[in-house]
Scaffold this motif. Structure first.
Motif, mmCIF file in Angstrom:
data_model
loop_
_atom_site.group_PDB
_atom_site.id
_atom_site.type_symbol
_atom_site.label_atom_id
_atom_site.label_comp_id
_atom_site.label_asym_id
_atom_site.label_seq_id
_atom_site.Cartn_x
_atom_site.Cartn_y
_atom_site.Cartn_z
ATOM 1 N N SER A 207 0.839 -1.199 0.000
ATOM 2 C CA SER A 207 0.000 0.000 0.000
ATOM 3 C C SER A 207 0.870 1.243 0.000
ATOM 4 N N GLY A 208 0.208 2.392 -0.133
ATOM 5 C CA GLY A 208 0.942 3.653 -0.061
ATOM 6 C C GLY A 208 1.503 3.899 1.326
ATOM 7 N N SER A 209 0.715 3.592 2.358
ATOM 8 C CA SER A 209 1.185 3.807 3.734
ATOM 9 C C SER A 209 2.438 2.983 4.020
ATOM 10 N N GLU A 210 2.367 1.719 3.670
ATOM 11 C CA GLU A 210 3.534 0.849 3.903
ATOM 12 C C GLU A 210 4.746 1.357 3.142
ATOM 13 N N ALA B 232 9.179 12.088 -3.562
ATOM 14 C CA ALA B 232 7.915 12.527 -4.176
ATOM 15 C C ALA B 232 6.870 11.450 -3.908
ATOM 16 N N ASP B 233 5.817 11.799 -3.194
ATOM 17 C CA ASP B 233 4.735 10.844 -2.945
ATOM 18 C C ASP B 233 3.752 10.942 -4.104
ATOM 19 N N GLU B 234 3.883 9.989 -5.022
ATOM 20 C CA GLU B 234 3.074 9.994 -6.255
ATOM 21 C C GLU B 234 1.987 8.921 -6.207
ATOM 22 N N VAL B 235 1.490 8.635 -5.003
ATOM 23 C CA VAL B 235 0.473 7.594 -4.880
ATOM 24 C C VAL B 235 -0.769 7.969 -5.713
ATOM 25 N N ILE B 236 -1.104 9.244 -5.758
ATOM 26 C CA ILE B 236 -2.222 9.684 -6.603
ATOM 27 C C ILE B 236 -1.727 10.153 -7.968
ATOM 28 N N THR B 237 -0.639 10.930 -7.974
ATOM 29 C CA THR B 237 -0.229 11.590 -9.224
ATOM 30 C C THR B 237 0.478 10.644 -10.195
ATOM 31 N N ALA C 40 1.465 3.704 -5.557
ATOM 32 C CA ALA C 40 0.500 2.684 -5.094
ATOM 33 C C ALA C 40 -0.779 2.911 -5.920
ATOM 34 N N LYS C 41 -1.936 2.882 -5.298
ATOM 35 C CA LYS C 41 -3.229 3.177 -5.959
ATOM 36 C C LYS C 41 -3.281 2.790 -7.455
ATOM 37 N N GLY C 42 -3.026 3.750 -8.346
ATOM 38 C CA GLY C 42 -3.196 3.512 -9.777
ATOM 39 C C GLY C 42 -2.253 2.483 -10.379
HETATM 40 C C1 LIG Z 1 -3.779 7.245 -0.445
HETATM 41 C C2 LIG Z 1 -2.432 7.852 -0.255
HETATM 42 C C3 LIG Z 1 -1.463 7.232 0.533
HETATM 43 C C4 LIG Z 1 -1.764 6.002 1.341
HETATM 44 O O1 LIG Z 1 -2.008 4.895 0.540
HETATM 45 P P1 LIG Z 1 -2.763 3.623 1.197
HETATM 46 O O2 LIG Z 1 -2.707 2.631 0.067
HETATM 47 O O3 LIG Z 1 -4.133 4.064 1.562
HETATM 48 O O4 LIG Z 1 -1.979 3.187 2.353
HETATM 49 C C5 LIG Z 1 -0.217 7.797 0.603
HETATM 50 N N1 LIG Z 1 0.076 8.913 -0.061
HETATM 51 C C6 LIG Z 1 -0.826 9.548 -0.825
HETATM 52 C C7 LIG Z 1 -0.429 10.789 -1.558
HETATM 53 C C8 LIG Z 1 -2.114 9.054 -0.932
HETATM 54 O O5 LIG Z 1 -3.029 9.692 -1.646
#
Ligand SMILES: *Cc1c(COP(=O)(O)O)cnc(C)c1O
Length: 466
Positions: free
Chosen positions: A121-124, A260-265, A289-291
């Motif tokens: 996941s993004g958190s991990e 750079a936290d690109e979990v969304i971008t 993560a996510k996408g």
């Molecule tokens: C959602 C999100 C996370 C966390 O991701 P999870 O998969 O919910 O743990 C981290 N960083 C950003 C920018 C997010 O949008």
């Protein structure tokens, strides 16, 4: 109990209320009305247990980039599950999906982000990043470089460490956060915090807060700065043009790493494969993560530069860190297929050249609505700020977020999933949304804003603060 031919909605809601504790939810308030039961989805549409159809303006939670029910992703999962449903990557073992996905990510990622550490996941992934940057500096003989600078109102996840990196005060208020050695500087939120400054002046000022924070703490104690190219959960906060170049300058001049936290971008959301390309950012580590799987299965990854990976390999020894599901083969197989489709169907190019420009044209017209103080957009993520007095861009006199929640509920009732963040409304639709579906999204948004304005007036809530 079976999932097919499910129970009547009321009974499902009763089971849910009795036994299911939801994330980020006031359980008492939810149970008073019962959760909406989503039973299937296709393309950009969700369907609930009563057969109601909704346009999903949020792509689930910013993740279902290819839309719902893509058979290729289902088949990729099914094939991999039959062949090798699980094996770990701890025991000097790997498997084809891990190796192929790592190589593909290295190819797609900008610069020299050629190395991948997988998580679920993004958190991990952000937990991994904290440990990795500290281990990196320790490996270079600088174990005192531990502090990570993040930003107020950032979102980096919900584990103890990721929520500490995040700058959400309401999250820190529960559970004794943040943990030690994480500090937060102000965000580049021009609409809400700039006063009389122009966007460029304000962007420079907020970027230079990083320089001041490094000096306050001492450069010899700072390990890294982490930020989202565009803040997502914080309210689709798009920094002024002057912001990222100045941040990059500071990171280049100082001995700190940039995450750079690109979990969304990541993966097309801003009209390029990564937000770092849209904003010309050169991170040492990127969180994704996510996408990466379009949300079909959980997966996260740290993309790591040659510089960082090189030091860890030469001087770091064993990195005492990993997850049972690091590089889970089924999730990795789905990610490979997801990336193949994004590439071969030219989804990112279509977003950049066709659908995002069209969405922008339509979305920016919402700024003319009497309830809207500002509209902003970057690729396929956008926000409007609700205001009771748009000429002054005033906030509401009542509690922050009330108008947003009222508007969100009206959107839901009208068949549009649009999320509220305080008194801003945000969207992040599937990247495959078509121009005619964009037309539908906009007309549902306008209808909902009209109804919300009426409801707010009737409840006496259209009063400006101060
Ligand atoms: C959602 C999100 C996370 C966390 O991701 P999870 O998969 O919910 O743990 C981290 N960083 C950003 C920018 C997010 O949008």
């Amino acid at each position: 109990m079976k999932l097919e031919n499910h129970l009547p909605t009321r009974q499902l809601q009763a089971l849910d209320s009795a036994h299911h504790i939801h994330p980020f939810t006031d359980r008492g308030a939810l149970n008073a009305k019962g959760a909406r039961m989503i039973t299937r989805a296709e393309g950009v549409y969700l369907y609930d247990s009563e057969g109601e159809k909704m346009l999903d303006g949020m792509a689930g939670l910013w993740c279902v980039n290819l839309g719902y029910s893509r058979p290729e992703l289902v088949e990729a999962a099914s094939r991999q599950m039959s062949q090798l449903a699980y094996y770990n990557t701890f025991f000097q073992t790997s498997h084809p999906p891990a190796a192929i996905l790592a190589a593909r990510l290295a190819e797609l990622a900008p610069g020299d982000l050629n190395h991948v550490f997988f998580s679920g996941s993004g958190s991990e992934t952000n937990d991994t990043n904290i440990r990795m940057v500290r281990h990196y500096w320790a490996s270079l003989g600088k174990p005192e470089k531990t502090v990570i600078i993040a930003r107020k109102n950032a979102y980096h996840g919900s584990t103890v460490a990721a929520a500490s990196l995040g700058g959400m005060a309401f999250m820190h208020a529960q559970g004794g956060l943040p943990i030690a050695d994480i500090t937060h500087i102000d965000q580049p939120y021009w609409y809400g915090e700039a006063g009389d400054l122009s966007p460029d002046e304000f962007g420079l000022q907020r970027a230079r807060a990083l320089e001041a924070e490094i000096d306050r703490i001492g450069e010899d104690k700072v390990a890294a700065f982490i930020a989202e190219p565009v803040q997502g959960a914080g309210g689709v906060i798009i920094p002024p043009d002057s912001y990222w170049p100045e941040i990059q300058r500071i990171c280049d001049e100082r001995e700190i790493l940039l995450i750079a936290d690109e979990v969304i971008t990541g993966f097309g959301r801003t009209g390029n494969w990564f937000g770092s390309q849209t904003f010309d950012i050169r991170p040492d580590i990127m969180t994704v993560a996510k996408g990466i799987t379009s949300g079909y299965l959980p997966l996260g990854a740290s993309l790591i530069s040659d510089k960082v990976a090189g030091v860890l390999q030469e001087k770091g020894g064993e990195f005492a860190h990993g997850y049972t599901y690091s590089a889970h083969p089924v999730a990795a197989a789905v990610a490979i297929e997801n990336l193949r489709i994004l590439d071969e169907e030219k989804v990112v190019e279509t977003v950049r050249n066709k659908t995002a420009p069209y969405l922008e044209q339509q979305w920016m017209k919402l700024a003319e609505h009497s309830l809207v103080g500002e509209a902003r957009i970057c690729g396929m993520m956008a926000a409007i700020e609700l205001s009771p007095q748009k000429a002054e861009r005033s906030a509401f006199a009542g509690d922050a977020g009330v108008a947003g929640l009222i508007t969100r509920d009206i959107c839901f009732a009208n068949g549009l999933v649009m999320r509220s963040v305080g008194d801003a409304m945000v969207i992040s639709p599937p990247l495959v949304i078509t121009n005619s579906e964009i037309d539908e999204l906009i007309s549902l948004a306008i209808k909902s804003l009209d109804m919300a304005e009426k409801a707010l007036s009737e409840q006496g809530l259209m009063k400006a603060a101060k």
